[in-house]
Write a protein that holds these residues in place. Sequence first.
Motif, PDB file in Angstrom:
ATOM      1  N   PHE A   4      72.966  81.788  65.425  1.00  0.00           N
ATOM      2  CA  PHE A   4      73.436  82.481  66.686  1.00  0.00           C
ATOM      3  C   PHE A   4      74.241  81.026  67.628  1.00  0.00           C
ATOM      4  CE2 PHE A   4      69.771  84.801  65.261  1.00  0.00           C
ATOM      5  CZ  PHE A   4      70.474  86.088  65.099  1.00  0.00           C
ATOM      6  N   GLU A  36      73.474  89.065  71.918  1.00  0.00           N
ATOM      7  CA  GLU A  36      72.061  89.613  71.135  1.00  0.00           C
ATOM      8  C   GLU A  36      71.331  90.116  72.450  1.00  0.00           C
ATOM      9  OE1 GLU A  36      73.295  86.381  70.596  1.00  0.00           O
ATOM     10  OE2 GLU A  36      74.247  87.078  68.718  1.00  0.00           O
ATOM     11  N   HIS A  39      65.644  95.079  70.627  1.00  0.00           N
ATOM     12  CA  HIS A  39      65.821  95.210  69.458  1.00  0.00           C
ATOM     13  C   HIS A  39      64.809  94.646  68.571  1.00  0.00           C
ATOM     14  CE1 HIS A  39      68.064  91.670  69.349  1.00  0.00           C
ATOM     15  NE2 HIS A  39      67.826  91.504  67.889  1.00  0.00           N
ATOM     16  N   ASP A  85      64.365  93.228  64.588  1.00  0.00           N
ATOM     17  CA  ASP A  85      65.274  92.601  63.669  1.00  0.00           C
ATOM     18  C   ASP A  85      65.313  93.625  62.357  1.00  0.00           C
ATOM     19  OD1 ASP A  85      66.409  90.583  65.190  1.00  0.00           O
ATOM     20  OD2 ASP A  85      64.473  89.405  64.352  1.00  0.00           O
ATOM     21  N   LEU A 135      62.404  81.458  64.905  1.00  0.00           N
ATOM     22  CA  LEU A 135      63.877  80.926  65.841  1.00  0.00           C
ATOM     23  C   LEU A 135      63.508  79.645  66.182  1.00  0.00           C
ATOM     24  CD1 LEU A 135      66.521  82.409  66.664  1.00  0.00           C
ATOM     25  CD2 LEU A 135      65.409  82.914  68.513  1.00  0.00           C
ATOM     26  N   THR A 186      64.770  83.955  76.244  1.00  0.00           N
ATOM     27  CA  THR A 186      64.686  85.251  75.652  1.00  0.00           C
ATOM     28  C   THR A 186      63.381  86.230  75.912  1.00  0.00           C
ATOM     29  OG1 THR A 186      65.686  84.286  73.559  1.00  0.00           O
ATOM     30  CG2 THR A 186      64.451  86.120  73.183  1.00  0.00           C
ATOM     31  N   TRP A 238      63.836  78.357  76.748  1.00  0.00           N
ATOM     32  CA  TRP A 238      63.943  77.402  75.492  1.00  0.00           C
ATOM     33  C   TRP A 238      64.233  76.205  76.098  1.00  0.00           C
ATOM     34  CZ3 TRP A 238      63.279  79.237  70.741  1.00  0.00           C
ATOM     35  CH2 TRP A 238      63.368  80.812  70.566  1.00  0.00           C
ATOM     36  N   TRP A 287      57.645  85.227  66.025  1.00  0.00           N
ATOM     37  CA  TRP A 287      57.488  86.679  66.539  1.00  0.00           C
ATOM     38  C   TRP A 287      57.081  87.548  65.530  1.00  0.00           C
ATOM     39  CZ3 TRP A 287      62.430  85.353  67.338  1.00  0.00           C
ATOM     40  CH2 TRP A 287      63.459  86.036  66.955  1.00  0.00           C
ATOM     41  N   HIS A 341      63.112  92.321  71.081  1.00  0.00           N
ATOM     42  CA  HIS A 341      63.161  91.087  71.972  1.00  0.00           C
ATOM     43  C   HIS A 341      64.630  91.416  72.380  1.00  0.00           C
ATOM     44  CE1 HIS A 341      64.344  90.244  67.687  1.00  0.00           C
ATOM     45  NE2 HIS A 341      65.486  89.414  68.149  1.00  0.00           N
ATOM     46  N   ALA A 365      67.797  88.682  73.865  1.00  0.00           N
ATOM     47  CA  ALA A 365      68.387  87.232  74.392  1.00  0.00           C
ATOM     48  C   ALA A 365      69.378  87.324  75.588  1.00  0.00           C
ATOM     49  CB  ALA A 365      69.183  86.573  73.332  1.00  0.00           C
ATOM     50  N   ARG A 395      74.820  77.818  73.353  1.00  0.00           N
ATOM     51  CA  ARG A 395      73.363  77.948  73.252  1.00  0.00           C
ATOM     52  C   ARG A 395      73.454  78.204  71.621  1.00  0.00           C
ATOM     53  NH1 ARG A 395      70.181  82.632  72.285  1.00  0.00           N
ATOM     54  NH2 ARG A 395      68.027  82.555  73.200  1.00  0.00           N
ATOM     55  N   MET A 432      71.064  78.736  67.986  1.00  0.00           N
ATOM     56  CA  MET A 432      69.775  78.956  67.476  1.00  0.00           C
ATOM     57  C   MET A 432      69.934  79.229  65.914  1.00  0.00           C
ATOM     58  SD  MET A 432      68.659  79.252  70.572  1.00  0.00           S
ATOM     59  CE  MET A 432      67.110  80.154  70.615  1.00  0.00           C
ATOM     60  N   ARG A 468      67.644  81.241  62.889  1.00  0.00           N
ATOM     61  CA  ARG A 468      66.486  82.027  62.560  1.00  0.00           C
ATOM     62  C   ARG A 468      66.249  82.256  61.023  1.00  0.00           C
ATOM     63  NH1 ARG A 468      67.700  88.026  64.367  1.00  0.00           N
ATOM     64  NH2 ARG A 468      67.721  88.071  62.010  1.00  0.00           N
TER      65      ARG A 468
HETATM   66  C1  SIN Z   1      67.828  87.485  67.778  1.00  0.00           C
HETATM   67  O1  SIN Z   1      68.532  88.616  68.115  1.00  0.00           O
HETATM   68  O2  SIN Z   1      67.219  87.319  66.798  1.00  0.00           O
HETATM   69  C2  SIN Z   1      68.399  85.990  68.574  1.00  0.00           C
HETATM   70  C3  SIN Z   1      67.362  86.106  69.710  1.00  0.00           C
HETATM   71  C4  SIN Z   1      68.077  84.633  70.706  1.00  0.00           C
HETATM   72  O3  SIN Z   1      68.818  84.336  70.163  1.00  0.00           O
HETATM   73  O4  SIN Z   1      67.073  84.606  71.378  1.00  0.00           O
END
Ligand code: SIN
Length: 309
Positions: A109, A119, A123, A125, A138, A150, A270, A278, A285, A287, A296, A298, A300
């Motif tokens: 991401f 994001e 939701h 995942d 993540l 997040t 972060w 998680w 979660h 974001a 930013r 990330m 996962r």
């Molecule tokens: C996600 O939706 O898994 C990304 C969460 C994030 O970037 O903090």
Amino acid sequence: MLAEVTGNSASPTALSSTASAASQQREWAGKRLSPTIGFELQDVSIAAKFTEDDIASLRRLLGKHKVLVFRDQGDLTPAAHVAFARRFGPLEVHPIIAHHPDHPELVTFVHNSDSRGIENVFHSDTSFYPEPSMGSILRCAECPEVGGDTIFVNMVAAYEALSPTIKDRIADLSAMHDASVVFGNRQPTKEGRDELRKQIPAVEHPVVRTHPETGEKILFVNETFTTHFANYRQVNNGVWNQDAPAQARDLFTHLMRQARTPEFQVRIQWQRDTVVFWDNRAVQHYAISDYHPHTRSMMRATIVGDRPR
Ligand code: SIN
């Protein structure tokens, strides 16, 4: 600071009474992040070698706190990230989201001046799969100086806070989860959307699932992928109640809103090389997308889960 002992029993005293049980204990130093959810471990490198007992113990810690935070994981290469995640089960390869060039199991991401974070909807995942993910790990590769936190939500707490009447009403309900809600909208053509629906058909899951390890009940509907109840019935004296569709919508909206309750949440700030693990079965979660035009980035890894029951 808190030292957590996770063994096979809820009672550490019972565990220390036998040698075999004692070998399965591990203390995890760290601190709770809110009364409801989240534990930050101290001085743990997840690139290190863990025994099977360590992994079992981390699994229990995850079940208890639902979100585990590991800071300063600078030595975690993408390969080590994948290797750590694999200790908890096989990994998903996401059918749509971009991934690391050498590791298809690591979705990426990346947002910057050209792309705002998207994001930012509650939701869980891959709830659109028959077997939604068990957990996600993540890592933050780059983050803005401020912003881009997040929010994680404990959906066991969300379930427990419902009134007895609503708990009764939803006990046998199920709901549809559909990847098209999000990913269909990114398909420019009808053929593309039809193909996506064929590839990932909508799936029915119980509204309340039971955690396979902790036995806790979880409110398992989310604003991103859950579209409607599959089996809402409202019959009065054998006659179909005309208000049923409106009542179903009201109840559906009420359940969706539960994830927005601050008392069930923790908000993680972060830093570069922070890793968050998680329990996707019990957690939603969001974001926060407040950092544009800053970068930013990330990565996962997502662990395959079981069929919700
Ligand atoms: C996600 O939706 O898994 C990304 C969460 C994030 O970037 O903090």
